[in-house]
Design an enzyme around this catalytic site. Structure first.
Site, PDB file in Angstrom:
ATOM      1  N   GLU A 187       0.849  -1.561   0.206  1.00  0.00           N
ATOM      2  CA  GLU A 187      -0.367  -0.102  -0.056  1.00  0.00           C
ATOM      3  C   GLU A 187       1.137   1.509  -0.239  1.00  0.00           C
ATOM      4  OE1 GLU A 187      -2.438   1.046   3.702  1.00  0.00           O
ATOM      5  OE2 GLU A 187      -4.036   1.338   1.806  1.00  0.00           O
TER       6      GLU A 187
ATOM      7  N   GLY B 102       3.644   1.723  10.741  1.00  0.00           N
ATOM      8  CA  GLY B 102       3.331   1.371  12.147  1.00  0.00           C
ATOM      9  C   GLY B 102       2.913  -0.227  12.067  1.00  0.00           C
ATOM     10  N   ALA B 103       1.650  -0.381  11.111  1.00  0.00           N
ATOM     11  CA  ALA B 103       1.598  -1.753  11.128  1.00  0.00           C
ATOM     12  C   ALA B 103       0.480  -2.067   9.575  1.00  0.00           C
ATOM     13  CB  ALA B 103       0.539  -2.442  11.240  1.00  0.00           C
ATOM     14  N   MET B 104       0.251  -2.722   8.756  1.00  0.00           N
ATOM     15  CA  MET B 104      -0.304  -3.063   7.111  1.00  0.00           C
ATOM     16  C   MET B 104      -0.920  -3.868   7.559  1.00  0.00           C
ATOM     17  SD  MET B 104      -0.370  -2.270   4.448  1.00  0.00           S
ATOM     18  CE  MET B 104      -1.880  -2.883   3.524  1.00  0.00           C
ATOM     19  N   GLU B 105      -2.633  -3.632   7.045  1.00  0.00           N
ATOM     20  CA  GLU B 105      -3.719  -4.244   7.436  1.00  0.00           C
ATOM     21  C   GLU B 105      -3.994  -6.000   6.080  1.00  0.00           C
ATOM     22  OE1 GLU B 105      -4.049  -1.380   6.473  1.00  0.00           O
ATOM     23  OE2 GLU B 105      -5.073  -0.860   4.489  1.00  0.00           O
ATOM     24  N   ASN B 106      -2.413  -6.427   5.282  1.00  0.00           N
ATOM     25  CA  ASN B 106      -3.235  -7.422   4.570  1.00  0.00           C
ATOM     26  C   ASN B 106      -3.539  -8.866   4.603  1.00  0.00           C
ATOM     27  OD1 ASN B 106      -0.391  -6.014   3.404  1.00  0.00           O
ATOM     28  ND2 ASN B 106       0.725  -6.671   4.523  1.00  0.00           N
TER      29      ASN B 106
ATOM     30  N   GLU C  78      -5.990  -2.679  12.875  1.00  0.00           N
ATOM     31  CA  GLU C  78      -5.615  -3.380  11.952  1.00  0.00           C
ATOM     32  C   GLU C  78      -6.509  -4.497  11.595  1.00  0.00           C
ATOM     33  OE1 GLU C  78      -3.528  -2.414   9.885  1.00  0.00           O
ATOM     34  OE2 GLU C  78      -2.245  -0.886  10.649  1.00  0.00           O
TER      35      GLU C  78
ATOM     36  N   GLU D 260      -9.347   4.696   6.369  1.00  0.00           N
ATOM     37  CA  GLU D 260      -8.603   5.416   7.829  1.00  0.00           C
ATOM     38  C   GLU D 260      -9.029   5.271   8.384  1.00  0.00           C
ATOM     39  OE1 GLU D 260      -5.757   4.052   7.357  1.00  0.00           O
ATOM     40  OE2 GLU D 260      -5.483   2.825   6.363  1.00  0.00           O
TER      41      GLU D 260
HETATM   42 ZN   LIG Z   1      -5.174   1.824   8.766  1.00  0.00          ZN
END
Ligand SMILES: [Zn+2]
Length: 1009
Positions: free
Chosen positions: A281, A414-418, A451, A473
């Site tokens: 992303e 910070g993090a990625m929601e794959n 996430e 978001e």
């Molecule tokens: Zn997000």
């Protein structure tokens, strides 16, 4: 995705630093039009402005005008080249006309060259102008042939249905080869298939169809400027037919944080190892495989990865089968995915370990490098609890059989929601009892909540295009706080959300702000959408709506939305339509109301005047401006504001009154006269309130005599509110200071931290300008109000979460501003810890403060650095690094920034945070800016132009400047780079912030007199 540092516990003094970076995007400036083409199309006025700018600069110098006056002159002058508000044209000066003629001549020449010498033109952005005739001009592919597509967005004549992807990464050579078969469906007859590819070396391409005897080789044209390739079909591709496009290719694993990238880490025996992970992303899937890399092109994916036997792999879906393919090489095949967007595809090749738990037929696992697996338990329990909560709340089951949460040792976001394979930084997933503080626990919980919410908002239902990123978001952020309030009420995270709303409104009150739904085209514009407006303003508007239409309707509305659009893509209107299905349209039209918030930048200032039982309310735009006459302005702005208020007769939290202000002004009649009234209850609405003099005095008096009459959030809101009004000249700073006098009775974190924040802004600004008397005034104010509270704090982890947070906030502030005996105690604790060679345990909530006190000496700093390199707790390392960067030793600060940029001893993922901390100190804020200037090219290569990291770096390295010399330097630096860079929202915001600082400093000086 969640951006690192956007939600983290931050340094106590910096929050201008979180001021993000925005600039308004006019749709007609961006749609299908390369930046530089504006020089041709509209450049006449712009070029003249540059000429005239020089003219004004030199005139101003001669006349001794202040810079601000010159700026005003510039703006007024610039408007002279555009239509005036009444539609008539202004008469330009003789000089202007001459310049105009010259520029026109140049422009005509350039256009002629374009037509006469086509080979020199169409290979670059900027050769097309935005009109229909020019759109027919196509660019040239890398092989010199005409590239058959001239727009940034892909055509919709061919859509992908399914991808079969085989990858073989080599972690030793850092290369990978790939093969993709894409089944596409033709919507309109065409001879070309246009899709994305970035940095891939394509070696073979064929096309097949059910009607063809065999696969036919096809030519692939490349247009790297837009990351596009065109597959030229041997025959016309027919409507309704499916075709399969096969492409073989190879590439390098990335050494940035985007695409398919490699990461080094130490295993449990301290041996260096490599892993490869993905971060797609928003636009990097195309650098791992050719694809239709726009969120609306959803398809299914079958992923196969060939790997060395000793590695293991993860992807979105569960692993189906592993088969040997060569000596020492096996192939993992994963189940076919659900229909999803390319940016959610993910895979990892590594040697990680995991713990797992099953809930409701889904296996939840947390992965980490082996020696950190002991820190994974909190994340696993939290993920299971939240997954169960979301399934019940949305009434939609999580659709996959597994959910993996993976801590990646080097990760920029910070993090990625794959979908099914969420990736995190180690600090946002791992929790260590001995070194993680109460705030660290909240951070981990919040990021997991965010996430997991994306598994529905974003993954199941996706925004159609990046202009509506807030749908992803804003919703995930809203759900993050809502879910935590429901599942972990003890964490009291609603006050963290309040704090973020305060910060976001500061940014949104700049002229450089943007509507949260804004047109975007270029990659840096898309990257820039990942900012506090998409996240926090989006979430704040949802909170305001929820409070207004009540929770049951809100929940029913989002349930409708998710059900109506599962596995599809949406625009903002789809959400409002789903909400309108559950409201009575004649009484409340959600779409009409919310459009005023989504499509306008900024927010309203509501002024309340009370007379007897009547409340006269009016709205205008709240704008911090460098020009005092425009402090609040622009009559065209109008919001539909769901006002809420409490009074002395009904101050219970259960009876706030509501009123929809959809006009410029209105009168609200109370049932009876009241002693006081307070608007925007708990600051659940996204607006600022100003009262008449008497009402301000009444509220200030109420805080002193009976603070408990208002909630802690209302008290924090009043502090924020009055200082915001000071910033636009509506209230005097003395009055705001007067309001703070009640703080001697305050024991709650939210109002105290808001007061400290506001005082820090003033303190830092005047300190950096060498105004010791004035900085002593603000410091003295804190000492008088909070001195006894500082001395009462114990250096432990005892107490309720609220007490622990309060202690952490107050002591961090006290030590960094040398108040009371804070530094003495902190230094003593550090020395004891050092004497024990780091084995003595320190209270986690004050650990950062203790480390910072120790880092002031050479010995202490060196010891801390050695402990940093050997610690296996990222939570502890984070606190150590912040302490190391808080030193005022210039050589050490330079070394830290340089070492982090190199990314070996200190990872490059920390650089943005290091620069933030360095920028706070007096010597550091100048150093940080120098570092940014000297390393600009490396920074934008590593972090991508427009990314949150770059936004943050630009902001923090400039936000404390308050002189005309610095203003000029910052402007000149970015203008010297490129038009694209000087047009970044964060650059525009940085410049506006410096201008405001110059003005704020004047306000402070006035107060002193
Ligand atoms: Zn997000």
């Amino acid at each position: 995705m969640i951006e690192n540092s956007m939600f983290e516990e931050e340094p106590d003094v910096v929050d201008l630093a979180k001021e993000p970076c925005l600039h308004p995007l006019e749709p007609d400036e961006v749609e299908y039009e390369p930046r530089s083409s504006r020089l041709l199309v509209r450049g006449l006025g712009e070029n003249e402005m540059d000429e005239d700018e020089e003219d004004y600069e030199s005139s101003a110098k001669l006349l001794g005008m202040s810079f601000m006056n010159r700026s005003a002159g510039l703006r007024n002058n610039a408007s002279g080249y555009r239509q005036s508000s009444d539609g008539s044209c202004l008469v330009p000066s003789l000089r202007t006309m001459v310049v105009c003629a010259v520029v026109l001549l140049i422009a005509v020449s350039v256009i002629m060259v374009i037509y006469l010498l086509p080979k020199c033109t169409f290979t670059k952005e900027g050769c097309h102008k935005k009109n229909h005739t020019m759109e027919l001009i196509y660019p040239l592919a890398t092989n010199g042939k005409r590239f058959p597509w001239a727009k940034t967005r892909l055509p919709s004549n061919v859509v992908p249905l399914h991808y079969d992807l085989i990858l073989q990464p080599n972690l030793t050579t850092a290369k990978f080869s790939g093969s993709v078969q894409i089944t596409v469906n033709v919507i309109q007859v065409t001879w070309n298939i246009i899709l994305h590819s970035s940095g891939l070396n394509i070696t073979k391409a064929t096309l097949t169809s059910a009607g063809w005897n065999q696969a036919k080789p096809v030519e692939v044209l490349e247009y790297p400027v837009r990351d596009q390739i065109a597959v030229v079909a041997p025959d016309a591709l027919l409507v309704g037919q499916n075709y399969t496009l096969s492409i073989d290719y190879s590439s390098n694993l990335s050494d940035t944080y985007y695409g398919f990238y490699k990461v080094s880490y130490k295993d449990e025996h301290a041996n260096k190892r490599w892993l490869a992970a993905t971060q797609f992303e928003p636009l990097a899937a195309r650098s791992a495989f050719p694809c239709f890399d726009e969120p609306a092109f959803k398809a299914t994916f079958l992923i196969k990865i060939k790997r060395d036997e000793q590695h293991s792999t993860l992807s979105n879906m569960p692993k189906n089968v592993t088969i040997p393919v060569a000596a020492g090489i096996v192939q993992d095949e994963f189940s076919v995915s659900l229909k999803m967007s390319t940016y959610l595809v993910a895979f990892i090749v590594a040697n990680l370990k995991n713990i797992s738990k099953e809930t409701n037929r889904t296996l939840v696992s947390v992965y980490a490098v082996p020696q950190k697996l002991g820190q994974a338990e909190h994340a696993l329990d939290t993920a299971v609890t939240l997954l169960e909560f979301y399934q019940k709340y949305f009434h939609i089951e999580y659709p996959l059989q597994k959910l993996d949460l993976v801590a990646i040792p080097d990760f920029q976001a910070g993090a990625m929601e794959n979908w099914g394979l969420i990736t995190f930084r180690e600090t946002t997933l791992l929790y260590d009892d001995k070194t993680s503080s109460a705030m660290d626990k909240k951070l981990v919980t919040a990021v997991i909540a965010h996430e997991l919410a994306h598994q529905w908002f974003g993954n199941l239902v996706t925004m159609e295009w990046w202009n509506d990123l807030w749908l992803n978001e804003g919703f995930a952020t809203f759900m993050e706080y809502f879910a935590m309030e429901r599942t972990f009420p003890g964490l009291q995270t609603d006050e963290d959300f309040l704090k973020l709303r305060f910060k976001t409104m500061m940014k949104d009150s700049l002229n450089a702000s943007r509507p949260i739904s804004s047109a975007v085209q270029s990659s840096e514009q898309i990257e820039e959408m990942f900012d506090a407006l998409s996240y926090i303003k989006g979430a704040s508007l949802l909170l305001m709506l929820k409070k207004y239409i009540r929770h049951d309707s809100f929940q029913a509305g989002i349930e409708n939305y998710l059900h109506n659009h599962s596995y599809r893509s949406t625009q903002s209107d789809d959400l409002w339509d789903s909400m309108n299905e559950v409201t009575i349209l004649d009484i409340l039209n959600v779409k009409k109301l919310m459009k005023t918030w989504i499509l306008q930048k900024g927010f309203p200032l509501v002024t309340v005047k009370r007379k007897g039982k009547s409340l006269y309310v009016q709205q205008e735009r709240f704008l911090r401006s460098v020009e005092s006459e425009n402090w609040t302005s622009d009559a065209s702005y109008l919001w539909h504001i769901p006002l809420s208020y409490i009074t002395s007769n009904c101050s219970s939290f259960f009876c706030p009154y509501a009123y929809l202000l959809d006009q410029k002004s209105a009168t609200i009649e109370l049932q009876e006269e009241v002693k006081w009234v307070k608007f925007n209850v708990d600051m659940n609405g996204y607006y600022i309130v100003h009262y008449a003099e008497d009402d301000w005095n009444t509220l200030i008096n109420l805080l002193r005599t009976d603070p408990a009459a208002l909630s802690p959030k209302d008290r924090a809101h009043l502090i924020n509110n009055i200082f915001s009004l000071v910033g636009i000249g509506k209230v005097s700073l003395l009055k705001a200071f007067h309001l703070l006098d009640y703080l001697v009775k305050e024991n709650h974190t939210a109002p105290i931290s808001q007061a400290l924040f506001q005082l820090s802004l003033i303190y830092d600004l005047v300190e950096k300008r060498g105004m010791p008397n004035l900085s002593a005034v603000s410091k003295g104010k804190v000492e008088k109000l909070l001195g006894s509270k500082i001395d009462q704090q114990t250096w432990t982890d005892n107490g309720t979460l609220s007490e622990r947070e309060f202690r952490s906030t107050v002591l961090a502030f006290a030590c960094s501003h040398h108040l009371g005996n804070c530094s003495t105690t902190a230094t003593k604790l550090f020395n004891e810890w050092k004497a024990s060679n780091g084995t003595k345990s320190l209270p986690t909530d004050v650990m950062k403060t203790v480390f910072a006190a120790g880092a002031k000496t050479d010995d202490g700093w060196e010891f801390l650095l050695s402990m940093y390199t050997s610690s296996v707790s990222e939570a502890e390392k984070h606190k150590m690094l912040e302490a190391l960067a808080s030193t005022e030793d210039v050589r050490k600060l330079i070394w830290l920034m340089q070492t982090s940029l190199e990314g070996d001893l200190i990872r490059a993922q920390e650089l943005s945070h290091i620069i933030t901390t360095v920028s706070q100190s007096l010597p550091g804020h100048l150093l940080a800016w120098d570092f940014v200037k000297e390393n600009w090219e490396k920074l934008i290569r590593k972090f991508h132009l427009g990314s949150f990291a770059i936004q943050n770096i630009v902001t923090v390295s400039t936000f404390q400047f308050s002189t005309e010399a610095h203003l000029l330097e910052v402007k000149t630096f970015f203008e010297s780079k490129s038009e694209k860079i000087s047009q970044l929202r964060c650059v525009k915001e940085a410049i506006e912030t410096i201008q405001l600082n110059i003005k704020t400093q004047c306000l402070c000086v006035c107060v002193r007199h």
